[in-house]
Design a protein around this motif. Structure first.
Motif, PDB file in Angstrom:
ATOM      1  N   THR A 127       0.838  -1.191   0.000  1.00  0.00           N
ATOM      2  CA  THR A 127       0.000   0.000   0.000  1.00  0.00           C
ATOM      3  C   THR A 127       0.878   1.248   0.000  1.00  0.00           C
ATOM      4  OG1 THR A 127      -1.766   1.186   1.161  1.00  0.00           O
ATOM      5  CG2 THR A 127      -0.183  -0.008   2.516  1.00  0.00           C
ATOM      6  N   HIS A 128       0.333   2.360  -0.478  1.00  0.00           N
ATOM      7  CA  HIS A 128       1.146   3.584  -0.587  1.00  0.00           C
ATOM      8  C   HIS A 128       0.804   4.601   0.497  1.00  0.00           C
ATOM      9  CE1 HIS A 128      -2.467   5.260  -2.320  1.00  0.00           C
ATOM     10  NE2 HIS A 128      -1.906   6.447  -2.458  1.00  0.00           N
ATOM     11  N   THR A 129      -0.079   4.233   1.427  1.00  0.00           N
ATOM     12  CA  THR A 129      -0.453   5.140   2.510  1.00  0.00           C
ATOM     13  C   THR A 129      -0.143   4.490   3.850  1.00  0.00           C
ATOM     14  OG1 THR A 129      -2.713   4.272   2.597  1.00  0.00           O
ATOM     15  CG2 THR A 129      -2.303   6.156   1.151  1.00  0.00           C
ATOM     16  N   ARG A 130      -0.149   5.308   4.891  1.00  0.00           N
ATOM     17  CA  ARG A 130       0.157   4.756   6.217  1.00  0.00           C
ATOM     18  C   ARG A 130      -0.934   3.781   6.652  1.00  0.00           C
ATOM     19  NH1 ARG A 130      -2.653   7.327  10.456  1.00  0.00           N
ATOM     20  NH2 ARG A 130      -3.653   9.295   9.904  1.00  0.00           N
ATOM     21  N   PHE A 131      -0.552   2.911   7.544  1.00  0.00           N
ATOM     22  CA  PHE A 131      -1.460   1.876   8.025  1.00  0.00           C
ATOM     23  C   PHE A 131      -1.199   1.651   9.507  1.00  0.00           C
ATOM     24  CE2 PHE A 131      -2.803  -2.455   8.855  1.00  0.00           C
ATOM     25  CZ  PHE A 131      -4.011  -2.542   8.174  1.00  0.00           C
ATOM     26  N   PRO A 132      -2.236   1.787  10.351  1.00  0.00           N
ATOM     27  CA  PRO A 132      -3.630   2.060  10.009  1.00  0.00           C
ATOM     28  C   PRO A 132      -3.872   3.530   9.696  1.00  0.00           C
ATOM     29  CG  PRO A 132      -3.403   1.927  12.384  1.00  0.00           C
ATOM     30  CD  PRO A 132      -2.060   1.578  11.820  1.00  0.00           C
ATOM     31  N   THR A 133      -5.052   3.788   9.146  1.00  0.00           N
ATOM     32  CA  THR A 133      -5.462   5.147   8.837  1.00  0.00           C
ATOM     33  C   THR A 133      -6.950   5.283   9.110  1.00  0.00           C
ATOM     34  OG1 THR A 133      -5.733   6.778   7.072  1.00  0.00           O
ATOM     35  CG2 THR A 133      -5.766   4.476   6.419  1.00  0.00           C
ATOM     36  N   GLU A 134      -7.385   6.480   9.434  1.00  0.00           N
ATOM     37  CA  GLU A 134      -8.792   6.709   9.720  1.00  0.00           C
ATOM     38  C   GLU A 134      -9.648   6.640   8.465  1.00  0.00           C
ATOM     39  OE1 GLU A 134      -6.331   8.699  10.490  1.00  0.00           O
ATOM     40  OE2 GLU A 134      -6.166   8.658  12.688  1.00  0.00           O
ATOM     41  N   LYS A 135      -9.036   6.740   7.288  1.00  0.00           N
ATOM     42  CA  LYS A 135      -9.803   6.729   6.051  1.00  0.00           C
ATOM     43  C   LYS A 135     -10.258   5.311   5.700  1.00  0.00           C
ATOM     44  CE  LYS A 135      -7.798  10.952   4.198  1.00  0.00           C
ATOM     45  NZ  LYS A 135      -7.178  11.624   3.030  1.00  0.00           N
ATOM     46  N   ALA A 136     -11.369   5.250   4.946  1.00  0.00           N
ATOM     47  CA  ALA A 136     -12.028   3.973   4.683  1.00  0.00           C
ATOM     48  C   ALA A 136     -11.137   2.988   3.943  1.00  0.00           C
ATOM     49  CB  ALA A 136     -13.321   4.207   3.894  1.00  0.00           C
ATOM     50  N   HIS A 137     -10.206   3.496   3.114  1.00  0.00           N
ATOM     51  CA  HIS A 137      -9.388   2.557   2.341  1.00  0.00           C
ATOM     52  C   HIS A 137      -8.519   1.694   3.253  1.00  0.00           C
ATOM     53  CE1 HIS A 137      -6.400   5.921   2.600  1.00  0.00           C
ATOM     54  NE2 HIS A 137      -5.583   4.913   2.789  1.00  0.00           N
ATOM     55  N   GLY A 138      -8.128   2.222   4.415  1.00  0.00           N
ATOM     56  CA  GLY A 138      -7.320   1.432   5.334  1.00  0.00           C
ATOM     57  C   GLY A 138      -8.080   0.236   5.867  1.00  0.00           C
ATOM     58  N   TYR A 139      -9.350   0.444   6.181  1.00  0.00           N
ATOM     59  CA  TYR A 139     -10.193  -0.664   6.638  1.00  0.00           C
ATOM     60  C   TYR A 139     -10.339  -1.704   5.535  1.00  0.00           C
ATOM     61  CZ  TYR A 139     -14.410  -3.185   8.011  1.00  0.00           C
ATOM     62  OH  TYR A 139     -15.311  -4.168   8.317  1.00  0.00           O
ATOM     63  N   GLN A 140     -10.509  -1.254   4.304  1.00  0.00           N
ATOM     64  CA  GLN A 140     -10.643  -2.187   3.190  1.00  0.00           C
ATOM     65  C   GLN A 140      -9.373  -3.011   3.005  1.00  0.00           C
ATOM     66  OE1 GLN A 140      -9.411  -2.512  -0.115  1.00  0.00           O
ATOM     67  NE2 GLN A 140     -11.110  -3.480  -1.193  1.00  0.00           N
ATOM     68  N   VAL A 141      -8.219  -2.362   3.113  1.00  0.00           N
ATOM     69  CA  VAL A 141      -6.942  -3.073   3.012  1.00  0.00           C
ATOM     70  C   VAL A 141      -6.820  -4.111   4.129  1.00  0.00           C
ATOM     71  CG1 VAL A 141      -4.440  -2.814   3.230  1.00  0.00           C
ATOM     72  CG2 VAL A 141      -5.743  -1.208   1.821  1.00  0.00           C
ATOM     73  N   ALA A 142      -7.183  -3.725   5.340  1.00  0.00           N
ATOM     74  CA  ALA A 142      -7.108  -4.643   6.477  1.00  0.00           C
ATOM     75  C   ALA A 142      -7.982  -5.873   6.247  1.00  0.00           C
ATOM     76  CB  ALA A 142      -7.523  -3.920   7.756  1.00  0.00           C
ATOM     77  N   GLN A 143      -9.186  -5.659   5.749  1.00  0.00           N
ATOM     78  CA  GLN A 143     -10.095  -6.785   5.537  1.00  0.00           C
ATOM     79  C   GLN A 143      -9.618  -7.694   4.412  1.00  0.00           C
ATOM     80  OE1 GLN A 143     -12.494  -7.867   7.281  1.00  0.00           O
ATOM     81  NE2 GLN A 143     -12.923  -6.181   8.673  1.00  0.00           N
ATOM     82  N   VAL A 144      -9.061  -7.117   3.362  1.00  0.00           N
ATOM     83  CA  VAL A 144      -8.517  -7.938   2.275  1.00  0.00           C
ATOM     84  C   VAL A 144      -7.378  -8.814   2.791  1.00  0.00           C
ATOM     85  CG1 VAL A 144      -7.177  -7.841   0.127  1.00  0.00           C
ATOM     86  CG2 VAL A 144      -9.245  -6.439   0.386  1.00  0.00           C
ATOM     87  N   CYS A 145      -6.462  -8.217   3.537  1.00  0.00           N
ATOM     88  CA  CYS A 145      -5.325  -8.980   4.072  1.00  0.00           C
ATOM     89  C   CYS A 145      -5.794 -10.081   5.020  1.00  0.00           C
ATOM     90  CB  CYS A 145      -4.349  -8.047   4.779  1.00  0.00           C
ATOM     91  SG  CYS A 145      -3.430  -6.959   3.664  1.00  0.00           S
ATOM     92  N   HIS A 146      -6.733  -9.745   5.883  1.00  0.00           N
ATOM     93  CA  HIS A 146      -7.234 -10.740   6.838  1.00  0.00           C
ATOM     94  C   HIS A 146      -7.944 -11.878   6.108  1.00  0.00           C
ATOM     95  CE1 HIS A 146      -8.910 -12.659  10.305  1.00  0.00           C
ATOM     96  NE2 HIS A 146     -10.142 -12.287  10.027  1.00  0.00           N
ATOM     97  N   ALA A 147      -8.733 -11.551   5.090  1.00  0.00           N
ATOM     98  CA  ALA A 147      -9.448 -12.585   4.343  1.00  0.00           C
ATOM     99  C   ALA A 147      -8.482 -13.513   3.618  1.00  0.00           C
ATOM    100  CB  ALA A 147     -10.413 -11.937   3.355  1.00  0.00           C
TER     101      ALA A 147
END
Length: 384
Positions: free
Chosen positions: A7-27
């Motif tokens: 990813t090109h942004t910090r993690f975690p982040t308050e923005k929705a894309h961070g949650y989406q990235v987290a869920q993809v990785c977990h899945a």
């Protein structure tokens, strides 16, 4: 399989894309793959761990690469900061992949493709928007990827018109972790937790107030619709949950100008991701409004996480009738309203109050199909 998500942004982040990235990785990790998330070290990090921040198990590893944080620099002009930060990050990625091994790369940021294609590893590119410039170069890069995932059919259609290889394009909307919505309290008890009125229908909007920092998502239309319902004497209360805080003042002033008071509307602000299901549980009706706009986000790109979460929570839904939304739901599942039309939105809310039940079976099928695990299993099967 060893899968590295970059990813090109910090993690975690308050923005929705961070949650989406987290869920993809977990899945993906739940499908018995070894997952590593690689992220830059930029900005101010939240104090709690990423896994607690998103309310998910520690199922994947996180590698934070050091690079020049131009976005936080006081001497780099704003327009150059992102470009400089990405140049530095791409160099850090080159160094990282020189010694780290992976079988497959996953990315949702086309800006990183040059560095990742240089690794010669197979790449899954998940697209959430399309570039406005340098389209030929973009097409050349996407055609070198193993798989290109589009959120909507409208996005796929445009990619094909640009010359992207149809054999490599898969349409998959966003997903939902339906287990987060099991055993939620009934609305009357959830309302007590949030100090919401029990004697009126709580109409809830749970999500970001804007996208891409400045693009409004329909909150203004929701406020206007509530003013219409108030004038009609409809006993409703509007609860708007989400940030950023910089936009709350704008919408509070709009509400005041429409004659709405604290007895009619509340702006909750941002809440922890893990509390989102309990906020949705407190709503009698959930809304996904939208402005009247020709912006590609509304006509081509949107696949709102909140819509899937509303569905998983089994709430009556009033939803803007946008082309990408029709990829997922229809009139048997939601109450549609015209984008940018407060009167239509008000009518949709009235219809949901009077006829709250929609097809429970079809709703359940949508939630099952769009679970993160099902989604990622289809993507990985197509890629391998």
């Amino acid at each position: 399989m060893r899968i590295t998500y970059v990813t090109h942004t910090r993690f975690p982040t308050e923005k929705a894309h961070g949650y989406q990235v987290a869920q993809v990785c977990h899945a993906v990790a739940s499908l018995d793959h070894a997952v590593t998330l690689v992220t830059p070290t930029v900005g101010v990090m939240p104090s709690e761990s990423a896994f607690r921040f998103y309310g998910i198990p520690e199922s994947f590893s996180i590698v934070r690469l050091q690079q020049f944080d131009a976005l936080s620099s006081s001497f780099v002009p704003g327009k150059l900061a992102f470009a400089i930060a990405m140049i530095s990050y791409r160099y850090a990625l080159k160094t990282y992949f020189a010694s780290s091994r992976a079988d497959l790369l996953y990315v949702r940021s086309p800006v990183l493709l040059p560095a990742l294609l240089a690794t010669k590893l197979p790449i899954i590119l998940e697209l959430h928007t399309l570039p406005r410039f340098f389209k030929k170069r973009f097409v050349r890069m996407t055609n070198r990827c193993r798989l290109v995932v589009c959120l909507t059919h409208a996005m796929r259609k445009e990619l094909l018109s640009w010359g992207c290889d149809a054999r490599k394009i898969l349409v998959e909307a966003d997903g939902v972790d339906h287990e987060r919505f099991y055993n939620l309290p009934p609305a009357n008890l959830a309302k007590q937790d949030w100090s919401l009125p029990q004697d009126r229908t709580v109409v809830g909007y749970v999500g970001s107030l804007v996208t891409r920092d400045t693009l409004e998502k329909g909150v203004a239309e929701l406020i206007d619709a509530m003013a219409i319902l108030r004038k009609k004497g409809t006993p409703v209360f509007c609860w708007i949950v989400g940030g950023p805080s910089s936009w709350q003042g704008t919408y509070k002033r709009r509400a005041e100008e429409r004659g709405l008071t604290a007895q009619d509307i509340r702006f909750q602000g941002m809440i922890p991701v893990r509390r989102v299901p309990f906020a949705i549980a407190a709503c009698d009706i959930c809304v996904y409004p939208a402005p009247k706009s020709r912006h590609p986000y509304f006509l081509r790109d949107t696949s709102p996480l909140k819509l899937f979460e509303y569905l998983a929570a089994r709430k009556p839904i009033v939803c803007a009738d946008l082309p990408p939304i029709r990829d997922v739901v229809n009139e048997r599942v939601v109450h549609f309203c015209a984008p940018g039309d407060p009167a239509s939105l008000a009518q949709g809310i009235t219809s949901a109050i009077e006829h709250p039940l929609k097809s429970a079976e079809e709703r359940a099928n949508i939630v099952h199909r769009h679970s993160w695990n099902q989604r990622m299993e289809r993507i990985l099967t197509e890629a391998t």
